[in-house]
Design a protein around this motif. Structure first.
Motif, PDB file in Angstrom:
ATOM      1  N   ASN A 148       8.455  10.130  -5.367  1.00  0.00           N
ATOM      2  CA  ASN A 148       8.370  10.798  -4.060  1.00  0.00           C
ATOM      3  C   ASN A 148       7.311  10.192  -3.137  1.00  0.00           C
ATOM      4  N   ASP A 149       7.161   8.881  -3.195  1.00  0.00           N
ATOM      5  CA  ASP A 149       6.189   8.202  -2.321  1.00  0.00           C
ATOM      6  C   ASP A 149       6.871   7.004  -1.657  1.00  0.00           C
ATOM      7  N   THR A 150       6.194   6.431  -0.679  1.00  0.00           N
ATOM      8  CA  THR A 150       6.690   5.228  -0.005  1.00  0.00           C
ATOM      9  C   THR A 150       5.590   4.182  -0.073  1.00  0.00           C
ATOM     10  N   VAL A 151       5.989   2.941  -0.352  1.00  0.00           N
ATOM     11  CA  VAL A 151       5.018   1.842  -0.381  1.00  0.00           C
ATOM     12  C   VAL A 151       5.439   0.797   0.653  1.00  0.00           C
ATOM     13  N   THR A 176       8.011   6.631 -11.751  1.00  0.00           N
ATOM     14  CA  THR A 176       7.446   5.460 -11.077  1.00  0.00           C
ATOM     15  C   THR A 176       8.387   4.275 -11.265  1.00  0.00           C
ATOM     16  N   TRP A 213       0.830  -1.205   0.000  1.00  0.00           N
ATOM     17  CA  TRP A 213       0.000   0.000   0.000  1.00  0.00           C
ATOM     18  C   TRP A 213       0.863   1.253   0.000  1.00  0.00           C
ATOM     19  N   ARG A 214       0.319   2.288  -0.666  1.00  0.00           N
ATOM     20  CA  ARG A 214       1.026   3.575  -0.697  1.00  0.00           C
ATOM     21  C   ARG A 214       0.816   4.284   0.629  1.00  0.00           C
ATOM     22  N   VAL A 215       1.877   4.927   1.116  1.00  0.00           N
ATOM     23  CA  VAL A 215       1.761   5.696   2.361  1.00  0.00           C
ATOM     24  C   VAL A 215       0.963   6.977   2.085  1.00  0.00           C
ATOM     25  N   SER A 216       1.111   7.542   0.857  1.00  0.00           N
ATOM     26  CA  SER A 216       0.476   8.837   0.537  1.00  0.00           C
ATOM     27  C   SER A 216      -1.047   8.801   0.646  1.00  0.00           C
ATOM     28  N   ASP A 217      -1.704   7.789   0.002  1.00  0.00           N
ATOM     29  CA  ASP A 217      -3.180   7.783   0.019  1.00  0.00           C
ATOM     30  C   ASP A 217      -3.752   6.492   0.604  1.00  0.00           C
ATOM     31  N   LYS A 218      -2.865   5.629   1.172  1.00  0.00           N
ATOM     32  CA  LYS A 218      -3.281   4.384   1.859  1.00  0.00           C
ATOM     33  C   LYS A 218      -3.901   3.324   0.943  1.00  0.00           C
ATOM     34  N   ASN A 260      10.983   3.259  -0.390  1.00  0.00           N
ATOM     35  CA  ASN A 260      10.841   4.669  -0.696  1.00  0.00           C
ATOM     36  C   ASN A 260      11.368   4.973  -2.101  1.00  0.00           C
TER      37      ASN A 260
END
Ligand SMILES: Nc1ccn([C@H]2C[C@H](O)[C@@H](COP(=O)(O)OP(=O)(O)OP(=O)(O)O)O2)c(=O)n1
Length: 235
Positions: A61-64, A119, A42-47, A113
């Protein structure tokens, strides 16, 4: 002391200090074991889930947070550290190195990260993190596991599907008995076990050959005889 591939294999066969399920023998490296990405991420940004088909997409620039396929149990005599693989970091990805506590049981939740501008993908089933295991000088006195097995406390912060939620409740990956029991019933464990007994059998076959046993017998007699003669000569 860091465990080598031989130590890891020996410990897995004994199943008294380490159990891993599912077991992939090709993932056991010189002094570590690689863990593979599951289809729960799951993405940390939008769950939301980051899994599309057979691929985990990590946006710029996201974390999974990715669950490993493998569930691990270690006794109070072992601890571990998680490290990124070169193949992962060379794509531009990174993950924060974390620790495996003595007595832990569960699947691992690894945060990957992507600080780059594009992507980056990880295939489901791809090994993406290395776990190094260490013997402790004395067993840890941590009797109660402080974190809940398989970390549903963290995963429930994401938007889980019903199936994902049910999977997290399954007991096999959350207890020593569950992980160990499944590992010992698996074909890969049997393969590892056969490998060990085959080595033992060929060593004893070699030693039981008449020529080998008479050479060894002769050597022992010579050494003992030499010692006796030496002492007799001294007196
Ligand atoms: N990538 C990782 C690393 C570890 N763990 C598991 C194994 C560890 O034994 C357990 C606890 O790890 P931490 O102590 O780092 O967890 P917390 O950050 O929650 O710390 P604390 O124990 O202080 O609550 O979580 C995991 O699921 N995924």
């Amino acid at each position: 002391m860091l465990l080598s591939n031989n130590d890891i294999k020996r410990e897995l066969i004994q199943a008294k200090r380490i159990s891993i399920h599912p077991l992939n023998l090709d993932n056991i490296k010189g002094s570590s074991i690689n863990l593979s990405a599951s289809n729960k991420a799951w993405r940390v940004s939008d769950k939301q889930s980051a899994v599309i088909g057979n691929v985990i997409e990590i946006p710029p620039n996201d974390t999974v947070c990715i669950y490993t396929q493998e569930a691990i149990w270690v006794s109070r005599r072992l601890g571990g550290t998680y490290h990124p693989r070169v193949s992962l970091v060379s794509k531009g990805l990174a993950h924060i190195s974390t620790t495996l506590d003595p007595g832990w049981a569960g699947i691992s939740l690894v945060a990957v990260n992507n600080p780059s501008e594009k992507t980056i993908e990880i295939r489901v089933g791809e090994s993406f993190v290395s776990l190094m295991l260490y013997y402790l000088k004395t067993p840890s006195d941590l009797n109660i596991i402080e974190n809940s097995p398989s970390r549903p406390d963290i995963a429930r912060g994401f938007n889980l599907s019903h199936e994902e939620d049910l999977f997290l409740q399954e007991q096999w990956h959350r207890t020593e008995q569950g992980i160990s029991g499944r590992m010992q019933k698996s074909d890969r464990y049997q393969e590892l076990y056969q490998e060990k007994t085959k080595f033992k059998r060929s060593a004893s076959d070699f030693l039981s050959k008449p020529l080998v046993s008479s050479i060894i017998g002769g050597l022992i007699t010579t050494v003992i005889g030499g010692i006796v003669i030496f002492y007799l000569g001294m007196n």
